[in-house]
Structures are given as C-alpha cells and as structure tokens.
Design an enzyme around this catalytic site. Structure first.
Site, PDB file in Angstrom:
ATOM      1  N   LYS A  52       0.512  -1.280   0.110  1.00  0.00           N
ATOM      2  CA  LYS A  52      -0.146   0.046  -0.085  1.00  0.00           C
ATOM      3  C   LYS A  52       1.069   1.239   0.301  1.00  0.00           C
ATOM      4  O   LYS A  52       0.728   2.663  -0.223  1.00  0.00           O
ATOM      5  CB  LYS A  52      -1.095  -0.266   0.889  1.00  0.00           C
ATOM      6  CG  LYS A  52      -1.809  -1.027   0.769  1.00  0.00           C
ATOM      7  CD  LYS A  52      -3.392  -1.129   2.897  1.00  0.00           C
ATOM      8  CE  LYS A  52      -4.205  -2.274   1.895  1.00  0.00           C
ATOM      9  NZ  LYS A  52      -4.978  -2.907   3.463  1.00  0.00           N
ATOM     10  N   GLN A  96      -5.875  -1.300   9.974  1.00  0.00           N
ATOM     11  CA  GLN A  96      -6.031  -2.792   8.796  1.00  0.00           C
ATOM     12  C   GLN A  96      -6.026  -3.934  10.026  1.00  0.00           C
ATOM     13  O   GLN A  96      -5.990  -3.957  11.008  1.00  0.00           O
ATOM     14  CB  GLN A  96      -3.883  -3.032   8.954  1.00  0.00           C
ATOM     15  CG  GLN A  96      -3.336  -4.167   8.377  1.00  0.00           C
ATOM     16  CD  GLN A  96      -3.939  -4.181   6.469  1.00  0.00           C
ATOM     17  OE1 GLN A  96      -4.060  -3.587   6.033  1.00  0.00           O
ATOM     18  NE2 GLN A  96      -4.361  -5.455   5.853  1.00  0.00           N
ATOM     19  N   ASP A 119     -12.046   1.644   3.251  1.00  0.00           N
ATOM     20  CA  ASP A 119     -12.334   0.578   2.949  1.00  0.00           C
ATOM     21  C   ASP A 119     -13.940   0.506   2.628  1.00  0.00           C
ATOM     22  O   ASP A 119     -13.963  -0.385   2.819  1.00  0.00           O
ATOM     23  CB  ASP A 119     -11.827  -0.515   4.072  1.00  0.00           C
ATOM     24  CG  ASP A 119     -10.294  -0.734   3.955  1.00  0.00           C
ATOM     25  OD1 ASP A 119      -9.787  -0.823   2.908  1.00  0.00           O
ATOM     26  OD2 ASP A 119      -9.680  -0.809   5.143  1.00  0.00           O
TER      27      ASP A 119
HETATM   28  N1  GUN Z   1      -7.071  -7.503   6.357  1.00  0.00           N
HETATM   29  C1  GUN Z   1      -6.836  -7.548   4.554  1.00  0.00           C
HETATM   30  N2  GUN Z   1      -7.654  -7.266   3.644  1.00  0.00           N
HETATM   31  C2  GUN Z   1      -7.557  -6.345   4.220  1.00  0.00           C
HETATM   32  C3  GUN Z   1      -8.784  -4.837   3.929  1.00  0.00           C
HETATM   33  O1  GUN Z   1      -8.901  -4.305   2.468  1.00  0.00           O
HETATM   34  N3  GUN Z   1      -8.489  -3.885   4.616  1.00  0.00           N
HETATM   35  C4  GUN Z   1      -8.115  -3.853   5.726  1.00  0.00           C
HETATM   36  N4  GUN Z   1      -8.860  -2.636   6.428  1.00  0.00           N
HETATM   37  N5  GUN Z   1      -8.100  -4.698   6.421  1.00  0.00           N
HETATM   38  C5  GUN Z   1      -7.631  -5.852   5.264  1.00  0.00           C
END
Ligand code: GUN
Length: 282
Positions: A52, A96, A119
């Site tokens: 990211k 996360q 998200d």
């Molecule tokens: N953990 C695994 N995939 C994701 C995601 O797309 N967003 C977040 N915040 N955590 C994750």
C-alpha cells in the site's frame, strides 16, 4: 485450458484513472493523505501495508503509518481515529485487519468518519451498498468486480458463489454482484456441502486462505474462478484453488500472486483519490 486472468493491465488502467483525479487535486494545491493504523505485527498485514505504501508513494499520496504494540488499549486507538477524523491533511483512514482478538472491531471501524472510510467498512458505507449506492466500496470486493467486468462477463442472471462471509470481501462482494443481477450464494465454515454450491456457480470466488480448498471436481465447466485467498505453502504464496486441477475446467482463472492482489491495491488508491475529491469539492 482456460484463460489465466492476470490483473496487471486492469490494475494499471485504474492507477491511471486515479492519477488523473489526483492531478486535478494537485493542480488545486491539494495533497491527499492516507493514514494507516496497524496494531501488532501480523506478517501478512506487514506485507499488505508495504504494498500500500509503495502504491501511495508512486502517486504522491502522503502515507502516514501509525504503529501500535498489540498491548495498546482500545481507547488509545479510538482516540487516534478521532484525531485523524479531524486532521485536515488526512482524507482517508485505514485500520488494518485483523485486529488482535480483544479489540471490538466493529466499534473501531465505526469510529472512522464515513467521509474518510477508505475501505468502505463503516455501517454507513456498507448500508449505502444495500441501497445500490456504490460510493466507497471494499477494495478487494471492488477489485474482483472490476476484474470480472474487464473480461466482458455477463453478471446479470449468473449464479455466483462466494466462499467468504467477511465484511472485507464476502459481504460487500455479495451486494455488488446482487446489484448487477447475479443470484448469489455465500458459503462459510458452517456450510455443510461446499461442493454442491461451488459446482452450481458460473462465477466462483474464494477468499479463505486454505490451499487447495477448491479442486477441479468442485467447479462447473466454463466457470470463471477468482482466487482471492492468500496462504504460504512450502515458502510459496498460494491461493485457495488447486490451479492445476481447475485450469482446464474454468473459462477464466486468476493466479496467485498476480490476480486479485494488484486490483486491491489499485482500488485503494482509487478510493483515496475519490475521498480526496469529495473532501475538496465541498
Ligand atoms: N486485511 C486484509 N485485507 C484488508 C483490507 O482490504 N483492508 C483492511 N483494512 N484490512 C485488510
């Protein structure tokens, strides 16, 4: 053999689209910012966050990582989100997942302002999806649908089977597919006969993290198989699908890595750009 559906081009196109939005913002002197909250040191989360950050650096999005020991109090995380909700230079907030077990994940996610919910995991943004309003949508779910649509697949009238029921993938994805006219089945750990459902699917999506969960006997001839699972097997990154036994049955099959992963990252920068546009259009 079916077509191996590599996402590189589709992801790159979405990067370009996001960059156009970001350039418009830059021309107005706006620099978008993403804040990421990481609790603990889950190795998979570390890897996702690294990817990211690379994507944000590439598009000159400020990337602010807030790391906390897993012994941090929930109160401290709630206060941190509250500060970020009010921070002018931050347009997007990501917590996360998974959080350590003792945290109230829904409470934490719903402390994020829906206007900064990159998200799309807040009740507000998930609720909008139920009304067919796709404002800010989960990156993995959105990435899967974008990749499906890039093949020209007709979703309307199809039978779609999703093996995942989380708010990260399965639930928002079920809405996106429903919004496009698919008949959707969601499978999970309590499903008694997984193969019965997967065999009926024209579009089969799995995101569990169990290598070889799906084999050739469980797939309908000509189905599209999307593998969003991630696990390590003998030091290699693998998905949920036994690629060798499914590749000749499916019409399209995504590889792991190189399938859904790049789409998730591309959708994240797209969501950051979209939120920054919203933030600066008021
Ligand atoms: N953990 C695994 N995939 C994701 C995601 O797309 N967003 C977040 N915040 N955590 C994750």
């Amino acid at each position: 053999m079916g077509t191996v559906l590599i996402s590189k081009k589709t992801a790159a196109n979405l990067f370009k689209e996001s960059n156009t939005l970001l350039e418009e913002l830059r021309s107005k002197g706006v620099k978008p910012g993403l804040a990421v909250i990481l609790v603990g040191n889950n190795p998979a989360s570390e890897l996702y966050i690294k990817k990211k950050k690379i994507a944000c650096d590439e598009l000159s999005i400020t990337f602010e990582l807030l790391r906390f020991d897993e012994k941090v109090s929930q109160e401290k995380i709630l206060q941190t989100i509250d500060k970020l909700n009010n921070k002018e230079t931050i347009n997007a907030i990501l917590v996360q997942l998974p959080l350590p077990k003792n945290f109230d994940t829904p409470k934490i996610l719903n402390t994020i302002s829906p206007l900064k919910d990159v998200d799309g995991f807040t009740a507000f943004n998930l609720g909008l999806l139920n009304y067919e309003k796709e404002e800010i949508v989960s990156c993995t779910a959105q990435g899967i649908v974008r990749l499906l649509e890039s093949t020209g697949t007709v979703i309307e009238g199809s039978n779609a089977c999703i093996v995942n029921h989380s708010i990260v993938v399965g639930r928002p994805l079920s809405q996106l597919l429903l919004n496009r006219g698919a008949t959707v089945t969601i499978c999970h750990s309590k499903t008694t006969d997984l193969a019965m459902h997967t065999k009926n699917a024209d579009i089969l999506i799995t995101a569990v993290g169990k290598p070889k969960l799906i084999n050739g006997t469980m797939v309908k001839s000509g189905a599209i198989v999307i593998d969003a699972g991630i696990a390590k097997e003998n030091g290699k990154t693998v998905g949920d699908v036994d690629f060798e036994s499914v590749k000749d049955i499916a019409s399209y099959i995504t590889p792991v890595p190189g399938g859904i992963g790049p789409m998730t990252i591309a959708c994240l920068v797209f969501n950051v750009a979209k939120l920054a546009m919203l933030h600066n259009s008021a």
